[in-house]
Design a protein around this motif. Structure first.
Motif, mmCIF file in Angstrom:
data_model
loop_
_atom_site.group_PDB
_atom_site.id
_atom_site.type_symbol
_atom_site.label_atom_id
_atom_site.label_comp_id
_atom_site.label_asym_id
_atom_site.label_seq_id
_atom_site.Cartn_x
_atom_site.Cartn_y
_atom_site.Cartn_z
ATOM 1 N N MET A 54 2.309 -14.891 2.625
ATOM 2 C CA MET A 54 1.589 -13.830 3.340
ATOM 3 C C MET A 54 1.762 -12.488 2.630
ATOM 4 O O MET A 54 0.831 -11.690 2.544
ATOM 5 C CB MET A 54 2.097 -13.711 4.782
ATOM 6 N N VAL A 94 -0.591 -12.600 -0.269
ATOM 7 C CA VAL A 94 -1.983 -12.473 0.176
ATOM 8 C C VAL A 94 -2.293 -11.015 0.551
ATOM 9 O O VAL A 94 -3.327 -10.464 0.157
ATOM 10 C CB VAL A 94 -2.250 -13.424 1.372
ATOM 11 N N TYR A 113 -4.199 -5.213 6.984
ATOM 12 C CA TYR A 113 -3.383 -5.686 5.873
ATOM 13 C C TYR A 113 -2.095 -4.896 5.651
ATOM 14 O O TYR A 113 -1.072 -5.470 5.289
ATOM 15 C CB TYR A 113 -4.219 -5.725 4.588
ATOM 16 N N TYR A 173 -3.053 -10.195 9.598
ATOM 17 C CA TYR A 173 -3.956 -10.513 8.481
ATOM 18 C C TYR A 173 -5.325 -10.921 9.025
ATOM 19 O O TYR A 173 -6.363 -10.465 8.542
ATOM 20 C CB TYR A 173 -3.353 -11.634 7.635
ATOM 21 N N ASN A 174 -5.306 -11.769 10.049
ATOM 22 C CA ASN A 174 -6.571 -12.211 10.632
ATOM 23 C C ASN A 174 -7.324 -11.070 11.316
ATOM 24 O O ASN A 174 -8.548 -11.122 11.469
ATOM 25 C CB ASN A 174 -6.342 -13.365 11.610
ATOM 26 N N VAL A 199 0.665 -13.103 9.990
ATOM 27 C CA VAL A 199 -0.538 -13.947 9.928
ATOM 28 C C VAL A 199 -1.612 -13.389 10.871
ATOM 29 O O VAL A 199 -2.789 -13.285 10.504
ATOM 30 C CB VAL A 199 -0.203 -15.417 10.294
ATOM 31 N N GLU A 217 -4.809 -8.324 -1.163
ATOM 32 C CA GLU A 217 -5.877 -7.644 -0.413
ATOM 33 C C GLU A 217 -5.807 -6.135 -0.616
ATOM 34 O O GLU A 217 -6.827 -5.462 -0.599
ATOM 35 C CB GLU A 217 -5.774 -7.946 1.092
#
Lengths: 153, 338
Positions: free
Chosen positions: A113, A116, A90, A85-86, A82, A120
């Motif tokens: 995740m 996601v 990626y 990702y922030n 997480v 990306e």
């Protein structure tokens, strides 16, 4: 094994964090870390609070510390994904979520995740598989919550 | 966008698009006790500067994404209406409450005359206002729900499985609603209420035709729906209920829903004009349902702040309506309540 006091400090820290009283939560975790710096959950918890308050670099360092103590700490891997990702890293986030989902196949967030991150990275088909797994688990949990809620009512 | 939580790509894009189009800000908020369908607290309805989408804390994946998509679509319609003309909601006032409650009372009397076990007077009196506001709530929710679901289905194919689960769950909850009051509520209103939801479900069943439950089928609790399409699932559920009689009314309502929604081009560019048109369709749809249920003089289209004010004053409005309906007979009962 952590001393009893550490467990108690972390319990209180979690309660504070739940009420978004992060300052108090962090103070308790600091004390826990002083008592036992080898207890991975203290690092993980502090990393989670850092992540919730947008301090991603510190969060990442804490997740990595927790993982260095216990390589199979699934929750720390999920949190790490997480945070990465922030930070828009990626590729690394995907690796962390893949590791998390292989350590704990029932972790909704880990699968989500993974989806996601794959999305990306433009791997849409693979993302759909991960999303599908995440959705299945989330629905099972939701159904259970609904049943519990109905029972309470 | 005030959030750091991970979101799937289409949702993040949609959130950004909404913020840019409406020149507003959206915050996302997890809450442990949030309504399972989430809640939208928006600046077009309440006197606030920003918009908040609240969802259950346990929704961490696609369930969260769907709730966000749903409320974001609603926000677009509200915002477009506010920007282009005026955002209005189905509201009521002192006079319209009286007309609604009076009609419910007359219908309740007809029902009571046929019943062996009569409803206690106190309960009957209480029921009038509760039922009135119940219909207002449903009319402010149901038509928009149909539009939002259709829009999300067409615009975000990647979350269709999630949507399917939500629709099934929502349908079940709506179906169960009012069941405990079945013996109290006048038959006409019970059937009309169920018929509205039946029509909504059948519309969605037609709109979401192609997807089967795979990969959701791996969930043991949903195995009974194996190989069934949405339409079959929802139809099976409705035909197995005690109030299948709602079907006749429901089929009529379905055509009322389909008429304005049929011509909508769901994949047109998502501009302000597009969402304003969707809003107008929602108003028309609500009006059609109100007319069909002969409730035209029960409700008025007003700005949201008027509805909020009416809700604040509803106890007074209720008392006033009861006095008009029952005259002096009611005075003692009202005083007892106080």
């Amino acid at each position: 094994m952590p001393v009893k006091e550490v467990i108690e400090l972390l319990r209180k820290a979690k309660a504070y964090a739940k009420r978004t009283k992060y300052k108090e939560a962090l103070a308790h975790i600091e004390r826990a870390l002083t008592l036992d710096p080898r207890y991975q959950e203290s690092w993980f918890l502090r990393g989670s609070i850092y992540a919730d308050t947008g301090r991603y670099r510190e969060a990442l360092a804490d997740c990595e510390k927790a993982i260095s103590i216990d390589q199979n700490y699934a929750d720390a891997w999920t949190k790490k994904s997480v945070v990465l990702y922030n930070l828009e890293r990626y590729d690394e986030a995907l690796l962390a979520s893949t590791r998390a989902s292989s350590l704990n196949g029932n972790d909704v967030t880990a699968w989500y995740m993974k989806g996601v991150c794959l999305d990306e990275l433009g791997k849409s088909d693979e993302a759909q598989i991960a999303y599908g797994k995440s959705l299945e688990l989330e629905i099972i949990l939701d159904m259970k919550n609904e049943q519990d809620r109905a029972r309470r009512q | 966008m005030k959030t750091d939580m991970p979101l799937s790509k289409p949702i993040r894009r949609f959130l950004t698009h909404t913020e840019e189009t409406l020149d507003t800000e959206i915050s996302l908020l997890r809450q442990p006790e949030a309504d399972p369908g989430g809640t939208l607290v928006d600046k077009y309805t309440y006197d606030i500067d920003t918009n908040v989408i609240i969802f259950p804390a346990q929704y961490v994946g696609l369930l969260k994404d769907f709730v966000i998509a749903k409320h974001c679509t609603h926000l677009m319609m509200k915002g477009a209406a506010a920007e282009k003309a005026k955002f209005l909601v189905c509201s009521y006032n002192e006079e319209s409450i009286y007309r609604g409650m009076r009609q419910i009372y007359i219908d309740a009397l007809k029902d009571e005359a046929k019943k062996e076990k009569k409803l206690p007077v106190q309960k009957l009196i209480q029921m009038l206002f509760i039922l009135f506001t119940h219909f207002n709530d449903d009319l402010n929710e149901l038509p928009w729900n149909a539009i939002i679901n259709a829009s999300v289905y067409h615009r975000m194919p990647k979350i269709r499985k999630t949507q399917l689960y939500h629709v099934m769950k929502e349908s079940k909850n709506d179906m169960d609603e009012m069941m405990e009051q079945e013996s109290i509520v006048p038959r006409r209103y019970f059937v009309l209420n169920k018929a509205m939801f039946y029509a909504r479900d059948m519309f969605l069943a037609k709109t979401l035709p192609a997807d089967e439950l795979i990969p959701v089928i791996n969930i043991p609790q949903m195995k009974k729906f194996n190989h069934l399409e949405v339409k079959e699932m929802l139809t099976t559920r409705w035909t197995n209920t005690a109030w299948y009689q709602s079907k006749v009314f429901g089929d009529n309502m379905l055509s009322l829903i389909e008429r304005p929604l049929g011509p909508v081009k769901w994949n047109d560019p998502p501009t302000l004009d597009y969402y304003y048109d969707l809003y107008k369709v929602g108003v028309l749809l609500t009006d059609n349902l109100i007319s069909y249920m002969t409730m035209r003089d029960w409700f008025v289209w007003e700005e949201p702040k008027q509805l909020l004010k009416a809700k604040e004053e509803e106890k007074e409005f209720e008392k006033s309506a009861l006095r008009k309906i029952f005259g002096d007979l009611i005075t003692d009962t009202l005083e007892e309540k106080e």
